[in-house]
Design an enzyme around this catalytic site. Structure first.
Site, PDB file in Angstrom:
ATOM      1  CG  HIS A  57       3.016   6.089  -1.060  1.00  0.00           C
ATOM      2  ND1 HIS A  57       1.814   5.463  -2.186  1.00  0.00           N
ATOM      3  CD2 HIS A  57       1.850   7.414  -0.830  1.00  0.00           C
ATOM      4  CE1 HIS A  57       0.170   6.262  -2.076  1.00  0.00           C
ATOM      5  NE2 HIS A  57       0.476   7.464  -1.810  1.00  0.00           N
ATOM      6  CB  SER A 102      -2.332   8.515  -0.907  1.00  0.00           C
ATOM      7  OG  SER A 102      -1.950   9.653  -1.935  1.00  0.00           O
ATOM      8  CG  ASP A 124       1.167   1.834  -2.247  1.00  0.00           C
ATOM      9  OD1 ASP A 124       2.292   2.215  -1.543  1.00  0.00           O
ATOM     10  OD2 ASP A 124       0.932   3.312  -2.647  1.00  0.00           O
TER      11      ASP A 124
END
Length: 487
Positions: A128, A233, A158
């Site tokens: 992402h 992230s 992901d």
């Protein structure tokens, strides 16, 4: 007399004097008190006061990078003039923010973290972070900056793998063994929260095998209370050996900040994705079982003599699938995969996905009241017919939907129990006609105005003419429903 910090009980008695030996009960009480005092003793040396995680950080931090991604689009002269107007009156990015670039281009930007996992310059990050982006740069802890190419995207986990384009002297982080983690183990999160620069936070493993996170198809996350914030992230979750045990991917928050509930993708899954990239693969291929599995309820567990509801129930199997050919039976409960316990369908999906597409795997199975093993051949799901991807453009309820011919490969990729004939919806554009009509990813178009739809070519032919009424039959999760739309 000064007492040593860890004094054996028999030496403690001698230190208290001979009279203590004449009173066994007080000695016992005194020894217990002394032991408690020893356990709570303050640091007795400078070395004990200076205990620090700094050596681990120095070892691990050079492997963690900042990831800057952007999607640049060229704009026509009219939109460029409007962009220049917006810059003059509202600032560089306009009132909406998040856009930049020269007057002739429009750029979306993303910021995250990544971890160098191979000396060749491979970097693991979250999908992402670089989703829909076409330009990526990575900035190392020593401020060197490099352009990077996207070599592999795996939306189902992901995860994505980047590669530094220019050969460089980099420090890869060893990938650890997430299967040996325990709740309470110390860990550190290293990343670039809010774009402020590399930051280290420390905490413990709060839970393992979390399944209700919703950020990927494979729900099996490490939970930690080490502070994770936006920008973390793709960053590293590191153990006390300085090994990568997880990639930080999600937080539970109502405010956007850390509430001490963060989630990381385990190293076992990271290894599978990185190994694919190392061998030149651009898609992670996973084994196909060809069975529909469901959760074991307390009633089912009691009926077969299990002391608790665990494992997965085989509800059905596709013909000629590995599940059927292995000898699995409808009603079997799969308890283990190669000795690893599976508590629910999410844990099964995670464990089975790590097995690769060659060789065999041994399932521990409860059949009735008996336990036995079943050997399952590993292999990818077959593409029994071409997908023939279709994006409908003629006026119809399907405008904005992406459709493909179904097959076991499509079913496996979408993690849905789809029929092997018909046309499946793989994507629906936001705010499109198809979205407003209620179509969803995973729907299978069965019929249009009473005519069977076997392929995307059938559907394309049926949508060539604008109709006043569209009667569409859809298979959604095994139930067929019919909706009527006006043309």
């Amino acid at each position: 007399m000064p007492r040593p910090p860890f004094m054996p009980a028999r030496l403690l008695a001698a230190a208290l004097g001979a009279s203590a030996c004449l009173a066994p009960l007080p000695l016992l009480a005194q020894t217990t008190a002394e032991r408690a005092a020893i356990e709570k003793a303050p640091p007795l040396s400078k070395g004990e006061i200076q205990l620090s995680f700094a050596p681990i950080v120095k070892k691990a931090a050079p492997s963690v990078v900042n990831v800057y991604a952007s999607h640049v689009e060229k704009r026509n002269s009219r939109s460029s003039a409007m962009a220049e107007f917006m810059r003059r009156f509202f600032g560089e990015d306009g009132p909406g923010g998040g856009m930049g670039g020269s007057p002739g281009e429009r750029a979306q930007r993303s910021l995250g973290s990544g971890v160098i996992v191979d000396a060749s310059g491979l970097v693991i990050t979250n999908n992402h972070v670089i989703e829909n982006m076409n330009e990526v740069k990575v900035s190392l802890a020593d401020r060197r900056e490099f352009e990077a190419s996207i070599v592999l995207r795996d939306p189902r986990t992901d995860l994505a793998v980047l590669k530094i384009k220019t050969p460089a002297d980099v420090a890869p982080m060893p990938i650890g063994d997430s299967d040996h983690l325990e709740v309470g183990d110390f860990v550190m999160a290293i990343g670039n929260p809010f774009g402020v620069g590399q930051t280290v936070t420390q905490g413990i493993i709060s839970a393992l095998a979390r399944t209700q996170v919703g950020s990927s198809d494979y729900q099996f996350f490490i939970q930690t209370d080490a502070a994770i914030n936006p920008g973390n992230s793709g960053g590293a979750l590191v153990d006390l050996k300085g090994h990568l045990v997880g990639v930080n991917t999600a937080i539970y928050s109502q405010s956007g900040g850390s509430h001490g509930i963060g989630f990381a993708i385990p190293a076992s899954m990271i290894k599978a994705v990185v190994e694919t990239a190392k061998t030149g693969g651009t898609t992670v291929r996973r084994p196909w079982l060809g069975a529909r599995l469901q959760t074991v309820t307390p009633d089912i567990a009691e009926s077969v003599g299990l002391d608790r509801p665990t494992g997965v129930l085989v509800a059905s199997m596709q013909p000629k699938s590995p599940a059927e050919e292995s000898g699995l039976k409808r009603g079997d409960i799969v308890l283990t995969i190669d000795g690893q316990p599976v508590d629910d369908p999410e844990a099964f999906g995670y464990r089975f996905a790590l097995k690769g597409i060659t060789g065999k795997s041994v399932f521990g199975v409860q059949r009735g009241a008996k336990k036995q093993t079943v050997e399952v051949k590993l292999g990818p799901a077959p593409e029994t017919r071409p997908r023939d991807v279709l994006k409908v453009k003629t006026r119809s309820p399907f405008v904005g939907a992406t459709l493909v011919n179904t097959s076991p490969a499509v079913s496996e990729e979408m993690q849905l129990d789809l029929p092997n004939d018909g046309v499946a919806v793989t994507d629906v554009d936001d705010n499109s006609i198809a979205a407003r009509a209620g179509f969803k990813k995973g729907d299978v178009i069965v019929a249009i105005n009473g005519s069977t739809v076997n392929s995307t070519k059938d559907l394309e032919r049926m949508t060539r003419d604008s109709l006043g009424i569209w009667e569409v039959s859809i298979n959604r999760g095994g139930s067929v429903m019919t909706s009527v739309f006006r043309g």
